[in-house]
Enzyme design. Structure first.
Site, PDB file in Angstrom:
ATOM      1  N   PRO A   1       0.640  -1.409  -0.165  1.00  0.00           N
ATOM      2  CA  PRO A   1      -0.050  -0.091   0.091  1.00  0.00           C
ATOM      3  C   PRO A   1       0.672   1.307  -0.179  1.00  0.00           C
ATOM      4  O   PRO A   1       0.184   2.417  -0.234  1.00  0.00           O
ATOM      5  CB  PRO A   1      -0.726  -0.122   1.466  1.00  0.00           C
ATOM      6  CG  PRO A   1       0.099  -0.916   2.125  1.00  0.00           C
ATOM      7  CD  PRO A   1       0.778  -1.871   1.360  1.00  0.00           C
TER       8      PRO A   1
ATOM      9  N   ASP B   1       2.592   1.237 -12.061  1.00  0.00           N
ATOM     10  CA  ASP B   1       1.250   1.807 -12.344  1.00  0.00           C
ATOM     11  C   ASP B   1       1.327   2.837 -11.323  1.00  0.00           C
ATOM     12  O   ASP B   1       2.169   3.211 -10.511  1.00  0.00           O
ATOM     13  CB  ASP B   1       0.132   1.051 -11.921  1.00  0.00           C
ATOM     14  CG  ASP B   1      -0.062   0.167 -10.729  1.00  0.00           C
ATOM     15  OD1 ASP B   1       0.522   0.922  -9.692  1.00  0.00           O
ATOM     16  OD2 ASP B   1      -0.327  -0.801 -10.469  1.00  0.00           O
TER      17      ASP B   1
ATOM     18  N   LYS C   1      -3.087   3.882 -14.629  1.00  0.00           N
ATOM     19  CA  LYS C   1      -4.165   4.021 -15.235  1.00  0.00           C
ATOM     20  C   LYS C   1      -5.373   4.994 -14.234  1.00  0.00           C
ATOM     21  O   LYS C   1      -5.187   4.857 -13.079  1.00  0.00           O
ATOM     22  CB  LYS C   1      -5.005   2.907 -15.487  1.00  0.00           C
ATOM     23  CG  LYS C   1      -4.474   2.103 -16.534  1.00  0.00           C
ATOM     24  CD  LYS C   1      -5.305   0.627 -17.100  1.00  0.00           C
ATOM     25  CE  LYS C   1      -4.977  -0.338 -15.628  1.00  0.00           C
ATOM     26  NZ  LYS C   1      -3.736  -0.859 -15.942  1.00  0.00           N
TER      27      LYS C   1
END
Length: 464
Positions: free
Chosen positions: A225, A248, A270
């Site tokens: 995380p 990412d 994204k």
């Protein structure tokens, strides 16, 4: 150098241990692991030590030490809290020219025990010469994290082919070059990934003179995380050896910095309705790079198999015969909740937890709302910030109490962590009021009330 490092073959040899307590037990475990036959002498002997001696085929002597106890022994250990006795054992052993170790008394020792990293048959010893044993143990602990357990299997693989390779390459320089290629190339990569049969096949091909064909490999790694300390040992190792990194938006910069410095970095992040690189192109890119013989790191925030589309990516790799490894990461729900002091389950509040994607498709969220309003469960919404008004509205509409405790965790586990708690009905207002932005995790459930009591990590700012 006060002590010359040597490795002693004790298999089948008799070793005398004077002492029957906890210290003697610790030393005896090491000796038994090395195949020694134990002779333990002490008026009282702990039960675990008795079992260890019996398992080694050794003997117990429930009495005080006598010099004759040294007869037939190749190594002597004095492990008592009686200093005069320890000194006597040391003197007797040295007079007979038998190696002796006296626990916590380097001046009485002719041999000492190092801190050991055991990846048998690969064994690493770290010693401070008895001057700073705690420091040696700390260094050993660091080595334990850096050296995968599968290195022992790699050493075992090499051992099976050692004689054959020596026959093929009588020149030591040629042999060294051969093994360097093995240990730094695809053969080692396969073995360290737990693909022993494939590693052996490639090594056989190399020994037989055929250049082993091995395409590149893809490492699908969960980056967790955000806090770099939450990475696994395996993840760190693969990050350090990859030739190219595809990462990412959810991969924290501090984690990206742990990748190999000279690795090529390709951003494929994204955002909602703004896919920098479409998923099918990412899949194809992984295949193409691996076919070029590269070691490709696909680095994903959280865990690649929990809302990470990792399954789709390795399906494509499998279809093209590309080797891959999957390294799980701590998923955001687990990591962020822990750092916010919110247990996801608790026998007084929640007996189950659900991980749910809050990502809207065409402006709606098609979720089994009736199942989500049941009692004694915690709901964790990933990617739920944009659809939060709809999520809250539907949960309340289907029976979840409007005053159900709820939390927003932004950039959890990092120094920028922000946590806001309130009620289910409050969440949309809280987002606007505190300018909460992605990445943010949403937790709904009675367990949220425990935060005030259990919070331990504070990032940038938090508010109840």
């Amino acid at each position: 150098m006060e002590f010359l490092p040597l490795f002693h073959n004790l298999r089948g040899s008799r070793v005398l241990v004077v002492g029957g307590g906890e210290i003697a037990l610790r030393k005896s475990r090491l000796l038994a692991d090395a195949g020694a036959v134990l002779r333990v002498v002490a008026p009282q002997i702990e039960d675990q030590l008795r079992e260890l001696v019996q398992g080694s085929g050794g003997e117990l002597m429930l009495r005080g030490y006598q010099e004759a106890d040294l007869d037939g022994c190749t190594l002597i250990i004095a492990a008592t809290d009686d200093e005069p006795l320890n000194a006597q054992v040391s003197s007797d052993a040295k007079r007979r020219c038998v190696p002796v170790n006296v626990v916590d008394a380097p001046a009485l020792c002719s041999v000492i025990f190092p801190a050991i990293v055991d990846r048998s048959p690969l064994v690493i010893a770290v010693s401070s010469g008895g001057d700073a044993p705690v420091l040696a143990r700390l260094i050993r602990a660091k080595l334990e994290t850096w050296i995968p357990s599968t290195y022992g299997q790699l050493a075992g693989l090499a051992a099976r082919f050692r004689a054959q390779v020596k026959g093929l390459y009588p020149d030591v320089q040629q042999r060294r070059a051969f093994w360097e290629e093995v240990f730094q190339g695809p053969i080692a990569d396969r073995q360290l990934a737990g693909q022993g049969d494939e590693a052996e096949r490639l090594l056989i091909e190399k020994v037989n003179g055929a250049p082993p064909y091995a395409p590149g490999e893809v490492y699908l790694v969960g980056a967790g995380p955000g806090d770099p300390d939450l990475l696994t040992f395996r993840a760190l190792r693969l990050m350090q050896q990859a030739d190219v990194v595809l990462y990412d938006r959810l991969v924290a910069p501090a984690i990206l910095e742990l990748c190999r410095r000279d690795a090529e970095r390709i951003y494929v992040g994204k955002r909602r309705a703004d896919h920098a690189v479409p998923q099918d192109q990412i899949n194809q890119q992984l295949v193409d790079l691996a076919k070029q013989g590269k070691r490709v790191l696909r680095l994903k925030g959280g865990d690649p198999f929990i809302f990470g589309r990792g399954g789709e990516e390795i399906e494509e790799l499998a279809a093209h015969g590309i080797p891959f490894q999957v390294v799980p990461g701590i998923t955001a729900a687990s990591g962020c909740a822990a750092y916010a002091g919110i247990p996801l389950t608790h026998r007084d509040y929640a007996q189950s937890v659900r991980f749910i994607t809050g990502h809207l498709k065409n402006g709606t969220s098609d979720l089994p709302w009736q199942d989500l309003v049941g009692p004694s469960q915690t709901l964790v919404f990933y990617m739920g910030l944009i659809g939060l008004p709809i999520i809250c509205e539907q949960l309340i509409k289907h029976g979840r109490a409007a005053d159900t405790p709820a939390a927003l965790i932004q950039q959890g586990t990092t120094s920028n962590q922000r946590v806001f708690t309130g009620t289910l009905a409050d969440l949309p207002r809280m987002v606007a009021e505190h300018e909460v932005h992605a990445p943010t995790l949403v937790i709904v459930g009675e367990v949220v009330v425990l935060r005030e009591k259990l919070k331990w990590f504070e990032g940038a700012q938090s508010q109840v």
